[in-house]
Design a protein around this motif. Structure first.
Motif, PDB file in Angstrom:
ATOM      1  N   SER A 164       0.844  -1.188   0.000  1.00 59.21           N
ATOM      2  CA  SER A 164       0.000   0.000   0.000  1.00 59.21           C
ATOM      3  C   SER A 164       0.881   1.240   0.000  1.00 59.21           C
ATOM      4  N   ASN A 206      -5.505  -4.872  -6.241  1.00 62.47           N
ATOM      5  CA  ASN A 206      -4.476  -4.293  -5.378  1.00 62.47           C
ATOM      6  C   ASN A 206      -5.094  -3.491  -4.242  1.00 62.47           C
ATOM      7  N   ILE A 207      -6.116  -2.716  -4.553  1.00 64.01           N
ATOM      8  CA  ILE A 207      -6.768  -1.886  -3.539  1.00 64.01           C
ATOM      9  C   ILE A 207      -7.600  -2.741  -2.598  1.00 64.01           C
ATOM     10  N   HIS A 233      -6.379  -3.929   0.682  1.00 62.59           N
ATOM     11  CA  HIS A 233      -6.206  -2.930   1.742  1.00 62.59           C
ATOM     12  C   HIS A 233      -7.532  -2.211   2.010  1.00 62.59           C
ATOM     13  N   GLN A 262      -7.951  -0.136   5.306  1.00 60.73           N
ATOM     14  CA  GLN A 262      -7.152   1.090   5.299  1.00 60.73           C
ATOM     15  C   GLN A 262      -7.793   2.165   4.417  1.00 60.73           C
ATOM     16  N   PHE A 278      -2.332   3.771  -6.278  1.00 61.76           N
ATOM     17  CA  PHE A 278      -2.182   2.321  -6.389  1.00 61.76           C
ATOM     18  C   PHE A 278      -1.833   1.896  -7.816  1.00 61.76           C
TER      19      PHE A 278
END
Length: 272
Positions: free
Chosen positions: A23, A109-110, A113, A116, A187
């Motif tokens: 991240s 990818n996001i 996380h 967060q 990202f």
């Protein structure tokens, strides 16, 4: 030999499965907990100021109408605007703006996380809400429809008509869309889709602002200020959380020297 090969394959598969994308952000529970909590507390305080604002008196209303020519030239053209249909129309892009950060979760990818990103989103929105509610609670500015004599006297006098400055709808919409565009870009820094993501981020809150003006809820300066503050918050809350950790990696190196000789070796690579 077969056993060693099998062990290597198992370890490789496990590493690939368990490895998580990095991240670009850092979340600190103490710092961000205090930040978010203070913003939410400010929002509650601001909301109490809003609901306790005084209604407009008929005498004050007559003074406002008589002095409408003194409104600055940037805003004067919107005096008297009033449209219930425009209010309903503004709710469509407004809802789209709030949903935009959740679309990010379809990015693998996001998605890794999620907690967060959602924490940063809450922090961004609460910051915007705190700024808006306190301002709207302390500042009295008549909405454009207050100057329209075809609007019922009751509606023109209630305190809701004194919350033109500034546009909370536009501020919240800009916070949400610029946050989504910023996170996607951080990202996916090399994605060719960024230009479309940022275009959407800019257009959606602008559309909200257009309909809020047509509805008689705000003047142009109210919308511009809300847009600017919302965009700044949506962009800079993630930016202020960017990771500052440098990483050093050992990478293979090969090439040709100035003398024409081939070389192979290893090198150190630092990422900022």
């Amino acid at each position: 030999m077969k056993n060693i090969t099998l062990l290597v394959l198992i370890l490789t598969s496990f590493t690939s499965f368990s490895q998580e994308s990095n991240s670009p952000y850092e979340w600190q529970w103490v710092r961000d907990g205090i930040w978010t909590g203070a913003a939410l507390g400010t929002t509650i305080t601001g909301y109490s100021l809003i609901i306790n604002k005084d209604d407009l008196t008929e005498e004050k209303l007559m003074q406002e109408v008589a002095n409408q020519d003194n409104i600055n030239f940037i805003d004067r053209w919107a005096v008297g605007y009033n449209s219930e249909s425009a209010i309903a129309q503004s709710n469509i892009p407004f809802a789209m703006s709030f949903a935009s950060p959740f679309v990010l979760l379809f990015d693998d990818n996001i998605n890794e996380h999620t907690a967060q990103v959602l924490g940063l989103y809450l922090e961004s929105l609460s910051t915007t809400a705190g700024l808006y509610t306190v301002t709207a609670g302390l500042v009295n500015r008549s909405r454009p429809y207050v100057y329209n004599e075809n609007v019922s006297l009751e509606r023109r006098l209630i305190n809701n008509g004194q919350r033109s400055f500034y546009s909370g709808h536009v501020a919240a919409a800009a916070t949400a869309t610029f946050f989504a565009a910023k996170v996607y870009s951080d990202f996916n820094p090399d994605s060719p889709a960024k230009v479309w993501v940022w275009t959407g981020a800019a257009v959606i809150p602008a559309t909200v602002g257009y309909f809020r003006i047509k509805a008689g809820q705000h003047f142009l300066t109210d919308v511009l200020l809300g847009y600017g503050l919302g965009a700044v918050t949506g962009y800079f809350v993630p930016e202020l959380h960017k990771s500052e950790n440098n990483t050093i990696e050992v990478v293979p190196s090969a090439g040709m020297s100035a003398t024409g000789d081939f070389y192979r070796g290893i090198g150190l690579q630092m990422k900022f």
